[in-house]
Enzyme design. Structure first.
Site, PDB file in Angstrom:
ATOM      1  N   CYS A   1      18.918  10.015   5.769  1.00  0.00           N
ATOM      2  CA  CYS A   1      18.601  11.376   6.427  1.00  0.00           C
ATOM      3  C   CYS A   1      19.418  11.509   7.732  1.00  0.00           C
ATOM      4  O   CYS A   1      19.543  10.728   8.403  1.00  0.00           O
ATOM      5  CB  CYS A   1      17.126  11.295   6.730  1.00  0.00           C
TER       6      CYS A   1
ATOM      7  N   CYS B   1      13.941  12.598  14.272  1.00  0.00           N
ATOM      8  CA  CYS B   1      12.525  12.645  13.711  1.00  0.00           C
ATOM      9  C   CYS B   1      11.712  11.428  14.026  1.00  0.00           C
ATOM     10  O   CYS B   1      12.132  10.265  14.012  1.00  0.00           O
ATOM     11  CB  CYS B   1      12.775  12.903  12.134  1.00  0.00           C
TER      12      CYS B   1
ATOM     13  N   CYS C   1      10.656   8.270  10.337  1.00  0.00           N
ATOM     14  CA  CYS C   1      11.293   7.124   9.562  1.00  0.00           C
ATOM     15  C   CYS C   1      11.931   6.192  10.778  1.00  0.00           C
ATOM     16  O   CYS C   1      13.277   6.320  11.010  1.00  0.00           O
ATOM     17  CB  CYS C   1      12.308   7.646   8.551  1.00  0.00           C
TER      18      CYS C   1
ATOM     19  N   CYS D   1      13.309  16.679   3.477  1.00  0.00           N
ATOM     20  CA  CYS D   1      12.843  15.255   3.894  1.00  0.00           C
ATOM     21  C   CYS D   1      12.978  14.259   2.625  1.00  0.00           C
ATOM     22  O   CYS D   1      12.580  14.536   1.412  1.00  0.00           O
ATOM     23  CB  CYS D   1      11.455  15.217   4.167  1.00  0.00           C
TER      24      CYS D   1
ATOM     25  N   GLN E   1      -4.620   8.702  -0.843  1.00  0.00           N
ATOM     26  CA  GLN E   1      -3.456   7.995  -0.425  1.00  0.00           C
ATOM     27  C   GLN E   1      -2.119   8.566  -0.662  1.00  0.00           C
ATOM     28  O   GLN E   1      -1.945   9.252  -1.760  1.00  0.00           O
ATOM     29  CB  GLN E   1      -3.455   6.491  -1.176  1.00  0.00           C
TER      30      GLN E   1
ATOM     31  N   TYR F   1     -16.304   4.061   4.049  1.00  0.00           N
ATOM     32  CA  TYR F   1     -15.199   5.009   4.228  1.00  0.00           C
ATOM     33  C   TYR F   1     -14.394   5.337   3.008  1.00  0.00           C
ATOM     34  O   TYR F   1     -13.270   5.173   2.829  1.00  0.00           O
ATOM     35  CB  TYR F   1     -14.295   4.142   5.167  1.00  0.00           C
TER      36      TYR F   1
ATOM     37  N   GLU G   1     -19.144   8.082   3.239  1.00  0.00           N
ATOM     38  CA  GLU G   1     -18.006   8.961   3.854  1.00  0.00           C
ATOM     39  C   GLU G   1     -18.695   9.904   4.817  1.00  0.00           C
ATOM     40  O   GLU G   1     -19.702  10.386   4.439  1.00  0.00           O
ATOM     41  CB  GLU G   1     -17.176   9.696   2.797  1.00  0.00           C
TER      42      GLU G   1
ATOM     43  N   ASP H   1     -12.542   0.466   3.743  1.00  0.00           N
ATOM     44  CA  ASP H   1     -11.131   1.012   3.740  1.00  0.00           C
ATOM     45  C   ASP H   1     -11.133   2.010   4.910  1.00  0.00           C
ATOM     46  O   ASP H   1     -11.226   3.167   4.801  1.00  0.00           O
ATOM     47  CB  ASP H   1     -10.584   1.687   2.492  1.00  0.00           C
TER      48      ASP H   1
ATOM     49  N   CYS I   1      -4.839  -0.048   7.084  1.00  0.00           N
ATOM     50  CA  CYS I   1      -3.769   0.688   7.459  1.00  0.00           C
ATOM     51  C   CYS I   1      -3.322   0.455   9.018  1.00  0.00           C
ATOM     52  O   CYS I   1      -2.304   0.763   9.102  1.00  0.00           O
ATOM     53  CB  CYS I   1      -3.651   2.157   7.303  1.00  0.00           C
TER      54      CYS I   1
END
Length: 615
Positions: free
Chosen positions: A76, A82, A85, A168, A335, A364, A385, A453, A480
């Protein structure tokens, strides 16, 4: 205060010998530490200093003098501007090594685990065969260029300045044509773009979601108003798009880094890569009404202009080759990398060790993705949730998959789980059941497995406390953010659980982010002595000793121009797992409230903690 030798805009030559948490290169010029944007480890670069402090500075690459063996040509042309990335110029195999090391360091530094032990239980990171065009969801901000034309793209790093780019390399090829069509509609019908500066204008974002297994595409415009002008013309334009010529771009595409690279799926079942859809087509066009002056992208009101209010996609259970189908609305959490999600969930299912007789809590749970995977192998699964729409989706997903042993509850995990665990309480002779647990087996108070999660901030303290009280045989933690993961694992380990297995999964190629799955098992009380430590009983950690509050405040003020209080720093240190001793200056009243650290200041304090190696 500037360095006695170096000044802003000075050009220095530096060799990069480390990588920071945000993907920046770290090197030294005559002993002076520099954080160099866009540098790759082992590069020698000429860098321009952008910020200069007494003991460290920030710089950006002006010229690569000697490229690292890990440096590759980015796909890119906008990768430096940006913010999406951060490490695209790094060879993908080296990206994986960086992420594995990032997880390891957090578990050791924040979690307090022994380095040799972590090395022994950590399994190889799971990478992608082709780390491009993998994202099934993208949210593009809409704005204006210098000539007043509407543009779509992404925010530049740490700003809300839009880098105009409709192509993208991480999203499906179809997204570019969809965005160009929306921009053409705006020009032709004089539809305004939103201006953050004064809150005027109409189109704020364009959300595009794609079902990789089904080919179904959703387009949702986020608008600062109740409706769009000429909505019928927008629908007509989008419905007229034909995506057949794109094929399965991104799968086996020519020009991948190294055709002979190691197969990065570890020991997962063969065929773990996401299948490409035979045909992609738009099946849902909607608007999301968001008239608030806020950084939150989506509004609460969704209005369908044409087609379905949702798209469908399916994820394969790799152990059995079964598929679970999900309905995904504009507000659903799902996801973003479906190919890697199959691998992620295969690991979670393996760690859970289900035989068909187990009871499972999934906290979650979102729209029930992990819950329904587990339900195929468990006796009973309960998902929790906080978002009502997500629970509606989860219940519908259970129905369309014919799964009858999964139940879902609306509420925060830190409220629902304690409410059930204490649901035997009575008031005026009647059982208290505020959530609706009637008919749920009492066995669920001591389940075999709890899966969590959580979002990046990790698990709430009350949630962790209740999990420990319920004493499941196994806890599977999907994270995450490995920093908050390490913080929570430290609590669970102190509560009588042993960290048994760790595996990272790269869901986000070209970025610094990584998912991690951990298995914890209840210690055998006959073989272990359980020692409970409260926050107040613990002495200062090594992390706390590294920088004073005044040093942290000075760093945040110099770098961000923000003033932060001792209270805010203490809140973020506690949230990050850096143990704080009791504050004896708190208000005495039981209902006294403390101000909560704003998000902007929290981000600045976190960066200060990372700089001082406290995270």
């Amino acid at each position: 205060m500037e360095h006695e030798r170096y000044r802003k805009n000075d050009i220095v030559t530096v060799t990069i010998d480390d990588i920071g948490s945000d993907g920046e290169g770290i090197g030294k010029a005559d002993g002076y530490t520099l954080f160099v944007k866009d540098a790759v480890i082992d590069d020698t670069v000429e860098a321009r200093i952008t910020k200069c402090r007494k003991t460290y500075g920030y710089a950006r690459v002006e010229k690569v003098v000697t490229p690292s063996s890990f440096r590759v040509e980015p796909r890119c042309s906008f990768h430096r501007q940006c913010g999406g990335c951060q490490i695209q110029a790094m060879h993908y195999d080296r990206q994986l090594a960086y992420k594995q090391e990032k997880v390891r360091n957090n578990l050791i530094r924040i979690g307090g685990f022994d380095a040799a032990y972590i090395d022994r239980i950590t399994e190889p990171i799971v990478g992608m065969e082709e780390p491009w065009h993998y994202r099934n969801k993208a949210q593009y901000p809409i704005g204006y260029d210098k000539n007043g034309n509407p543009v779509a793209g992404f925010y530049a790093g740490r700003t809300h300045d839009i880098v105009a780019n409709t192509d993208c390399a991480l999203g499906p090829a179809e997204n570019q044509e969809i965005l160009e069509t929306v921009l053409a509609y705006m020009r032709e019908n004089r539809v305004s773009a939103y201006r953050e500066t004064d809150g005027t204008g109409l189109v704020r974002h364009v959300l595009i979601r794609t079902g990789f297994a089904t080919g179904q595409i959703m387009v949702c415009l986020v608008v600062n108003g109740k409706k769009l002008p000429a909505e019928d013309k927008l629908v007509e334009k989008l419905r007229g798009l034909d995506f057949d010529r794109y094929g399965s771009r991104g799968k086996g595409e020519a020009g991948s880094e190294d055709a002979a690279a190691t197969k990065r799926t570890g020991e997962l079942p063969d065929g773990a890569e996401q299948e490409s859809a035979a045909e992609r087509k738009i099946v849902s066009i909607a608007v999301s009404v968001n008239e608030e002056r806020t950084n939150v992208i989506m509004g609460k009101e969704i209005r369908v202009l044409w087609g379905s209010p949702y798209i469908e996609d399916s994820i394969r259970i790799l152990q059995t080759d079964e598929r679970v189908t999900f309905r995904i609305s504009p507000l659903s959490f799902y996801q973003v990398n479906p190919g890697q999600t199959e691998k992620l969930y295969a690991i979670a299912l393996d760690y859970a060790g289900l035989t068909g007789r187990e009871t499972v809590w999934d906290l979650y749970c979102g729209i029930g993705t992990i819950s329904l995977f587990m339900a195929r192998r468990a006796r009973q699964v309960c998902g929790v949730e906080a978002i009502p729409q997500a629970i509606e989706d989860a219940r519908e997903n259970a129905r369309i998959n014919g799964i009858e042993n999964a139940r879902f509850y609306v509420g925060k995990a830190e409220e629902v789980l304690p409410a059930f665990y204490g649901s035997a309480e009575e008031k005026d002779g009647e059982a208290v059941d505020p959530i609706g647990f009637a008919g749920l087996s009492p066995e669920m108070k001591h389940p075999n497995v709890i899966v969590v999660d959580p979002p990046r901030k990790g698990c709430d303290e009350k949630c962790l406390e209740t999990m420990l009280a319920m004493q499941p045989a196994r806890i599977v933690y999907v994270s995450c953010d490995s920093a908050t993961l390490a913080r929570d694992l430290k609590v669970l380990a102190a509560g009588g659980y042993e960290l048994k297995r760790v595996r990272a999964v790269d869901q986000f190629g070209q970025s610094v982010h990584v998912e991690t799955v951990c298995l914890l098992s209840k210690l055998n009380v006959k073989q272990h002595i359980e020692v409970k430590l409260t926050m107040d009983e613990m002495d200062l950690t090594a992390a706390e000793k590294k920088a004073s509050y005044e040093e942290i405040k000075a760093y945040v003020l110099e770098k961000f121009g923000l003033k932060v209080s001792n209270l805010y720093i203490a809140q973020i240190k506690r949230k990050c797992g850096i143990i704080e001793r009791e504050n004896y200056n708190l208000p005495k009243a039981e209902d006294a409230r403390q101000p909560k650290c704003p998000e902007e200041k929290e981000a600045a304090i976190r960066e200060a903690l990372e700089y001082f190696k406290m995270l």
